[in-house]
Design a protein around this motif. Structure first.
Motif, PDB file in Angstrom:
ATOM      1  N   LYS A  85       0.830  -1.206   0.000  1.00 21.92           N
ATOM      2  CA  LYS A  85       0.000   0.000   0.000  1.00 21.92           C
ATOM      3  C   LYS A  85       0.865   1.257   0.000  1.00 21.92           C
ATOM      4  CE  LYS A  85      -4.000  -1.919   2.483  1.00 21.92           C
ATOM      5  NZ  LYS A  85      -4.782  -1.846   3.742  1.00 21.92           N
ATOM      6  N   ARG A  86       1.954   1.208   0.745  1.00 23.50           N
ATOM      7  CA  ARG A  86       2.832   2.377   0.814  1.00 23.50           C
ATOM      8  C   ARG A  86       3.658   2.540  -0.451  1.00 23.50           C
ATOM      9  NH1 ARG A  86       3.375   0.201   6.049  1.00 23.50           N
ATOM     10  NH2 ARG A  86       5.344  -0.821   5.454  1.00 23.50           N
ATOM     11  N   GLN A  87       4.107   1.411  -1.019  1.00 24.23           N
ATOM     12  CA  GLN A  87       4.936   1.470  -2.222  1.00 24.23           C
ATOM     13  C   GLN A  87       4.649   0.261  -3.104  1.00 24.23           C
ATOM     14  OE1 GLN A  87       9.149   1.681  -1.456  1.00 24.23           O
ATOM     15  NE2 GLN A  87       9.687   1.915  -3.615  1.00 24.23           N
ATOM     16  N   PRO A  88       3.676   0.378  -4.002  1.00 28.50           N
ATOM     17  CA  PRO A  88       3.321  -0.771  -4.857  1.00 28.50           C
ATOM     18  C   PRO A  88       4.455  -1.097  -5.824  1.00 28.50           C
ATOM     19  CG  PRO A  88       1.599   0.916  -4.864  1.00 28.50           C
ATOM     20  CD  PRO A  88       2.814   1.537  -4.245  1.00 28.50           C
ATOM     21  N   THR A  89       4.815  -2.357  -5.894  1.00 28.09           N
ATOM     22  CA  THR A  89       5.772  -2.842  -6.890  1.00 28.09           C
ATOM     23  C   THR A  89       5.212  -4.115  -7.499  1.00 28.09           C
ATOM     24  OG1 THR A  89       7.024  -4.262  -5.368  1.00 28.09           O
ATOM     25  CG2 THR A  89       7.708  -1.942  -5.521  1.00 28.09           C
ATOM     26  N   GLU A  90       5.687  -4.447  -8.692  1.00 27.11           N
ATOM     27  CA  GLU A  90       5.195  -5.644  -9.376  1.00 27.11           C
ATOM     28  C   GLU A  90       5.514  -6.923  -8.602  1.00 27.11           C
ATOM     29  OE1 GLU A  90       3.186  -7.733 -12.422  1.00 27.11           O
ATOM     30  OE2 GLU A  90       3.147  -5.685 -11.649  1.00 27.11           O
ATOM     31  N   PRO A  91       6.739  -7.096  -8.079  1.00 28.42           N
ATOM     32  CA  PRO A  91       7.006  -8.310  -7.299  1.00 28.42           C
ATOM     33  C   PRO A  91       6.119  -8.422  -6.067  1.00 28.42           C
ATOM     34  CG  PRO A  91       9.062  -7.297  -7.977  1.00 28.42           C
ATOM     35  CD  PRO A  91       7.975  -6.313  -8.305  1.00 28.42           C
ATOM     36  N   ARG A  92       5.868  -7.319  -5.389  1.00 27.81           N
ATOM     37  CA  ARG A  92       4.998  -7.357  -4.205  1.00 27.81           C
ATOM     38  C   ARG A  92       3.564  -7.729  -4.604  1.00 27.81           C
ATOM     39  NH1 ARG A  92       7.156  -1.887  -0.999  1.00 27.81           N
ATOM     40  NH2 ARG A  92       8.972  -2.896  -0.008  1.00 27.81           N
ATOM     41  N   ARG A  93       3.103  -7.153  -5.703  1.00 30.35           N
ATOM     42  CA  ARG A  93       1.727  -7.469  -6.147  1.00 30.35           C
ATOM     43  C   ARG A  93       1.563  -8.948  -6.430  1.00 30.35           C
ATOM     44  NH1 ARG A  93      -0.927  -8.737 -10.578  1.00 30.35           N
ATOM     45  NH2 ARG A  93       0.970  -8.699 -11.860  1.00 30.35           N
ATOM     46  N   ARG A  94       2.471  -9.522  -7.201  1.00 28.73           N
ATOM     47  CA  ARG A  94       2.366 -10.926  -7.569  1.00 28.73           C
ATOM     48  C   ARG A  94       2.483 -11.842  -6.355  1.00 28.73           C
ATOM     49  NH1 ARG A  94       3.792 -12.943 -12.384  1.00 28.73           N
ATOM     50  NH2 ARG A  94       3.285 -14.904 -11.334  1.00 28.73           N
ATOM     51  N   ALA A  95       3.447 -11.539  -5.481  1.00 26.40           N
ATOM     52  CA  ALA A  95       3.634 -12.372  -4.292  1.00 26.40           C
ATOM     53  C   ALA A  95       2.424 -12.282  -3.378  1.00 26.40           C
ATOM     54  CB  ALA A  95       4.898 -11.947  -3.552  1.00 26.40           C
ATOM     55  N   LEU A  96       1.903 -11.081  -3.190  1.00 29.46           N
ATOM     56  CA  LEU A  96       0.765 -10.892  -2.294  1.00 29.46           C
ATOM     57  C   LEU A  96      -0.477 -11.607  -2.826  1.00 29.46           C
ATOM     58  CD1 LEU A  96      -0.119  -9.483   0.302  1.00 29.46           C
ATOM     59  CD2 LEU A  96      -0.702  -7.463  -1.061  1.00 29.46           C
ATOM     60  N   ALA A  97      -0.662 -11.588  -4.141  1.00 26.41           N
ATOM     61  CA  ALA A  97      -1.820 -12.270  -4.722  1.00 26.41           C
ATOM     62  C   ALA A  97      -1.777 -13.769  -4.431  1.00 26.41           C
ATOM     63  CB  ALA A  97      -1.867 -12.022  -6.231  1.00 26.41           C
ATOM     64  N   GLU A  98      -0.631 -14.398  -4.656  1.00 27.42           N
ATOM     65  CA  GLU A  98      -0.538 -15.833  -4.391  1.00 27.42           C
ATOM     66  C   GLU A  98      -0.678 -16.137  -2.908  1.00 27.42           C
ATOM     67  OE1 GLU A  98       2.454 -19.678  -4.805  1.00 27.42           O
ATOM     68  OE2 GLU A  98       3.093 -17.730  -5.598  1.00 27.42           O
ATOM     69  N   MET A  99      -0.047 -15.321  -2.050  1.00 29.94           N
ATOM     70  CA  MET A  99      -0.124 -15.544  -0.607  1.00 29.94           C
ATOM     71  C   MET A  99      -1.555 -15.401  -0.096  1.00 29.94           C
ATOM     72  SD  MET A  99       3.320 -13.399   0.266  1.00 29.94           S
ATOM     73  CE  MET A  99       3.113 -13.341   2.049  1.00 29.94           C
ATOM     74  N   CYS A 100      -2.286 -14.406  -0.592  1.00 34.89           N
ATOM     75  CA  CYS A 100      -3.685 -14.217  -0.169  1.00 34.89           C
ATOM     76  C   CYS A 100      -4.540 -15.412  -0.578  1.00 34.89           C
ATOM     77  CB  CYS A 100      -4.250 -12.937  -0.770  1.00 34.89           C
ATOM     78  SG  CYS A 100      -3.641 -11.423   0.009  1.00 34.89           S
ATOM     79  N   SER A 101      -4.317 -15.921  -1.796  1.00 30.29           N
ATOM     80  CA  SER A 101      -5.069 -17.091  -2.254  1.00 30.29           C
ATOM     81  C   SER A 101      -4.771 -18.301  -1.377  1.00 30.29           C
ATOM     82  CB  SER A 101      -4.724 -17.388  -3.709  1.00 30.29           C
ATOM     83  OG  SER A 101      -5.384 -18.555  -4.148  1.00 30.29           O
TER      84      SER A 101
END
Length: 411
Positions: A85-101
């Motif tokens: 949320k503070r600093q969106p990056t592509e690696p964070r987005r992809r990792a967070l999506a899989e972790m949330c799932s």
């Protein structure tokens, strides 16, 4: 490993009509697996909540969160969500999506609403990339995650939302979601069906026909409604094997609101998202196969030819979907030493045509072929008259006056 299976009883298939007959049902089965029949690297990771893709593992290592994730996944997700949320990056987005799932998978048994929240986090994180991947060849990890979440949320609504709640609050890692189910023309409620499964998780054995499916946005699924005496009384046109409906699951996000959209693909196979007209992922053969394998009582073709009186109770006409006033009836009549199920490979091909799906409603007439042609013709006439009397008693629907009847051989 399969978590359920549907079997059908043996039946005799005429070699003379192999072009119109299904493969013998002496042992075929429809398996409902707990993972896709054909897996990719991303889907393998998603169906194993303890596994992570290499890219996600590398991101957690770079963020110094890998050890925390192993000990406390929820805390690690919260920490990464805050950083994103503070600093969106592509690696964070992809990792967070899989972790949330993965976290949602862990919560499905006990914390249903919270599981929905985490699935929605993952879907919202991957939606834009999933849309961009429509029409592209090869695997798109974002599209795989999005589709997986859409499928999982649909099954949670079906399995656990037995109340009449129209909306729920689902807390996730990014925000608290207000979730609702889309209603209106062509929209389905999974709670109205006995079984709702992803089409890619169905494995059919003992049936040979061209698989009719379409690539597109969202998750291709199948909803099945079994035939019961009560349902048959309310809807005499219900097939013996029940009704299988091809559907597509997707989401629409607006701020903290998330709408689950389950589109009946027999109504429309496209959706407008933003300003873009997008094809929806579909599997029409899976829905048809569900009807075929669910059917437990079939007319024996040879017995119906030689001793037709023993099969007279199976004379009837049935439709693949409930009566639709806006569709022209297309009635299929089988020939000698065959049954209505012999049309299934042909029906499968018909469903590949969007004009047929959206403009015609398919009905099949079943009869024992040993009776005189005049007697069977009288039964067909009576079935057509009853169909019109029940659904258009005032004869106001012009489509009922333009029925199409297609017969094979003696039919």
């Amino acid at each position: 490993m399969p978590d359920s299976r549907i079997r059908c009883r043996p039946t005799w298939v005429s070699g003379l009509l192999a072009s119109l007959a299904l493969v013998s049902c002496s042992g075929p089965q429809l398996l409902v697996l707990d993972r896709p029949v054909t897996e990719t690297e991303t889907s393998r990771a998603l169906t194993n909540s303890t596994a992570l893709e290499d890219g996600t593992r590398a991101t957690l290592r770079n963020e110094d969160l890998l050890d925390l994730y192993k000990k406390d996944p929820r805390q690690a997700i919260g920490e990464l969500a805050g950083r994103y949320k503070r600093q969106p990056t592509e690696p964070r987005r992809r990792a967070l999506a899989e972790m949330c799932s993965d976290q949602a998978d862990r919560l499905t048994a006990d914390e249903h609403d919270r599981a929905v929240g985490y699935y929605l986090d993952a879907a919202q994180l991957t939606e834009k990339a999933a849309l961009a991947a429509v029409g592209q060849e090869g695997e798109s990890p974002d599209r795989t995650i999005y589709d997986y979440c859409a499928m999982r949320v649909t099954r949670l609504i079906h399995d656990y939302s037995k109340t009449t709640r129209t909306s729920v609050t689902a807390p996730g890692s990014l925000q608290k979601w207000q979730v609702s189910l889309a209603t209106g023309k062509g929209k389905l409620d999974p709670r109205h069906y006995d079984v709702v499964v992803p089409a890619s998780w169905l494995k059919a054995k003992g049936i040979k026909w061209e698989h009719v499916k379409r690539a597109g946005f969202g998750a291709a699924m199948v909803a099945h409604l079994r035939t019961t005496p009560e349902r048959l009384e309310a809807d005499p046109m219900m097939p013996p094997g029940g009704r299988g409906t091809p559907l597509n699951a997707s989401f629409r996000f607006s701020g903290s609101s998330a709408t689950v959209i389950l589109q009946n693909l027999m109504d429309s196979s496209e959706a407008t998202i933003g300003r873009r007209n997008v094809p929806l992922a579909a599997d029409y053969s899976a829905a048809l196969a569900f009807i075929y394998y669910e059917e437990n009582t079939r007319m024996n073709k040879m017995a119906a030819l030689l001793r037709p009186g023993g099969s007279s109770d199976m004379i009837r006409m049935f439709s693949l979907e409930p009566y639709r006033e806006g569709k022209t009836p297309l009635i299929l009549v089988h020939g000698l030493m065959s049954t209505a199920e012999g049309w299934m490979p042909f029906v499968n091909l018909l469903l590949a045509d969007p004009v047929v799906r959206e403009k015609y409603q398919i009905l099949l007439f079943n009869y024992p072929t040993g009776f005189p042609i005049s007697a069977n013709a009288a039964e067909l006439r009576a079935a057509l008259e009853e169909f019109q009397k029940t659904n258009d008693p005032q004869r106001r629907n012009p489509r009922m006056r333009n029925m199409v009847i297609l017969g094979h051989s003696m039919g």
